[in-house]
Design a protein around this motif. Structure first.
Motif: not given
Ligand SMILES: O=C(O)CCC(=O)C(=O)O
Ligand SMILES: [Fe+2]
Length: 348
Positions: A267, A271, A308, A322, A343, A346-347
């Motif tokens: 993941d 990202i 990031q 993300y 994940i 985190a979107l």
């Protein structure tokens, strides 16, 4: 500290008690009603030459584009020419098998404590209604040294500790090369992931044991998940299949290619690459006849670091997908056991 009261799958099998309800899957929508042990096609992932990836010759560039294609399509490659000898990899398999073959009392010396992921045990039980995976495991942080909890490192089989330490050291250049190659394959400055990776990046290892299972149609070895790592180096069993990857809602069998290392994106890399490289959902199915073992190495970024998408991968044409995340591993463990994909949190 108090040890959790659990029975490992190996103990359960030895007790002859029959299969507890807690292991039986209720229908899950992503397998489209197929029995868990139905046959699935093999995936066509390439074997990548790690040495060649960093060379600037024509063949090196071709290897980089093979890597780019495979990681954006599957999120998985087989890596050869990684510099770890066949003899050494065989030693890892042998020691893992020997550890799980030890008597229960011996293995219980390394049983994990409540609330600790490190140590030996069955699937982590986090809620009463959780359906359990048919798996026993030994989980150890092997790097950096100040995060090792040596009381969980087996004294037997002989040489386990030393070999594990040696293996971690041998993997360092492989990890570094792979980070650089991924950056180059995305036309980025070659150290950009390593810089985000941080000095105190962590390496976790999970030794997995899936005993033969009486109901492979209804019981799963490892439930569908994406890894919470930047990427994972996996030594799947050399003889027994079972690892499958999901693509376009269909499952595909990972091929067994002895002495290669299977690397899958996790993941954190999904990202950082702004979704170009996919952290693939994968699972392990069980079978009636043979035990299966595997050794997974997770490259985890320093939890204190902010992760990031790399700037160079965000543009008008490719918007940032993300948010910035921190302590992803903690978020990961909570969501994972509840069957959710961390994940997604985190979107943007
Ligand atoms: O056993 C395997 O082949 C895969 C294990 C796995 O996916 C994991 O440990 O995260
Ligand atoms: Fe995994």
């Amino acid at each position: 500290m108090e040890k959790p009261k659990f029975k490992t799958v190996q103990e359960l099998v030895a007790s002859g008690e029959g299969l507890p309800e807690r292991y039986i899957q209720t229908p899950i929508d992503d397998n489209e009603g197929q029995p868990l042990n139905g046959s699935v096609p093999e995936m066509d992932i390439p074997a990548i030459d790690l040495n060649l990836l960093l060379s600037s010759c024509e063949a090196g560039r071709e290897e980089l584009s093979k890597l780019h294609l495979a990681l954006s399509k599957w999120g998985v490659v087989q890596v050869m020419n990684h510099g770890i000898t066949e003899v050494f990899l065989d030693k890892i398999y042998k020691l893992t098998k020997e550890f799980f073959a030890l008597p229960t009392e011996e293995k219980q010396k390394y049983a994990r404590d409540i609330g600790n992921v490190q140590g030996y045990g069955n699937d982590m039980i986090l809620s009463d209604d959780q359906i359990l995976d048919w798996i026993d495991r030994l989980f150890l942080t092997t790097y950096p040294e100040d995060q090792q909890q040596l009381k969980f490192w087996p004294q037997v089989p002989m040489g386990f500790k030393e070999t594990l330490h040696e293996y971690t050291m041998m993997q360092q250049p492989v990890i570094e090369h792979f980070f650089k190659a991924m950056a180059r394959s995305l036309e980025l400055e070659e150290n950009c992931f390593l810089e985000m990776h941080g000095q105190n990046a962590r390496i976790d290892k999970r030794f997995n044991m899936y005993p033969p299972c009486p109901r492979p149609d209804k019981v799963i070895g490892a439930k569908p998940h994406g890894d919470g790592s930047a990427f994972t180096l996996l030594l799947p069993d050399k003889d027994v299949e079972g690892l499958q990857f999901l693509k376009d809602r269909k499952w595909y069998e990972a091929p067994i290619v002895p002495h290669t290392i299977l690397i899958n994106v996790g993941d954190l890399m999904e990202i950082m690459s702004n979704g170009i490289y996919k952290s693939p959902v994968h699972r392990v199915v069980t079978n009636r006849e043979s035990e299966r073992i595997s050794v997974a190495t997770f490259c985890i970024l320093c939890p204190e670091k902010e992760i990031q998408p790399i700037e160079g991968l965000v543009s008008e044409a490719r918007q940032r997908l993300y948010k910035t995340v921190k302590k992803y591993v903690e978020l990961y463990f909570d969501s994972y056991q509840q069957g959710r994909r961390p994940i997604e949190a985190a979107l943007i």
